[in-house]
Design a protein around this motif. Structure first.
Motif, PDB file in Angstrom:
ATOM      1  N   TYR A  35      -8.855  13.825 -15.299  1.00  0.00           N
ATOM      2  CA  TYR A  35      -8.004  14.955 -14.937  1.00  0.00           C
ATOM      3  C   TYR A  35      -7.565  14.725 -13.504  1.00  0.00           C
ATOM      4  N   TYR A  52       0.544  16.590 -13.305  1.00  0.00           N
ATOM      5  CA  TYR A  52      -0.830  16.832 -13.753  1.00  0.00           C
ATOM      6  C   TYR A  52      -1.088  15.942 -14.963  1.00  0.00           C
ATOM      7  N   HIS A  54      -4.059  14.702 -17.913  1.00  0.00           N
ATOM      8  CA  HIS A  54      -5.343  15.003 -18.549  1.00  0.00           C
ATOM      9  C   HIS A  54      -5.508  14.117 -19.772  1.00  0.00           C
ATOM     10  N   GLU A 109      -6.933  24.550 -16.452  1.00  0.00           N
ATOM     11  CA  GLU A 109      -6.982  24.213 -17.879  1.00  0.00           C
ATOM     12  C   GLU A 109      -8.332  24.674 -18.404  1.00  0.00           C
ATOM     13  N   ARG A 112     -11.585  24.452 -16.213  1.00  0.00           N
ATOM     14  CA  ARG A 112     -11.416  23.382 -15.227  1.00  0.00           C
ATOM     15  C   ARG A 112     -10.250  23.684 -14.289  1.00  0.00           C
ATOM     16  N   THR A 114      -7.998  21.778 -11.278  1.00  0.00           N
ATOM     17  CA  THR A 114      -7.669  20.519 -10.618  1.00  0.00           C
ATOM     18  C   THR A 114      -6.701  20.838  -9.493  1.00  0.00           C
TER      19      THR A 114
END
Length: 121
Positions: A35, A52, A54, A109, A112, A114
């Motif tokens: 991530y 972003y 993932h 997310e 999570r 980031t």
């Protein structure tokens, strides 16, 4: 003579199958999911582009993107759908009109978060 050729073919087949199964098995022990977030400032295009990434998933997933200004306030918040099989999304803003200082680009997310930082000068 035929028996020797047959044994050689069998050994080659067995080695090939062993090699393929070893590679396939090692894929299941891949590193933990990745991530990351990163922002790029393009002065000549008056743009801030944030990406972003993932782990690719088999289902659609919604993420929340936040742009946090130098005063710690959320200046923009969006919900973005990442379609199944996709591994990244982009969001961008113009530099002009942005408060000068250190900004945060945050992606949420599930549980999570980031975060990446960048500066507007």
């Amino acid at each position: 003579m035929m028996k020797i050729k047959s044994e050689l073919k069998m050994k080659k087949l067995l080695c090939s199958l062993l090699f393929i199964s070893t590679i396939g098995f090692s894929e299941t022990f891949d590193e933990s999911p990745k991530y990351s977030a990163d922002c790029l400032i393009l002065q000549d295009e008056n743009s801030i582009i944030c990406k972003y990434e993932h782990e690719r998933l088999e289902t659609d997933i919604e993420i929340k993107v936040q742009w946090i200004n130098p005063q710690g306030e959320i200046s923009r918040e969006r919900v973005i759908l990442i379609p199944a099989g996709h591994g990244s999304v982009y969001d961008f803003r113009y530099i002009e009109g942005r408060m000068k200082g250190d900004w945060q680009f945050k992606v949420i997310e599930g549980e999570r978060e980031t975060v990446t930082n960048f500066s507007v000068e």
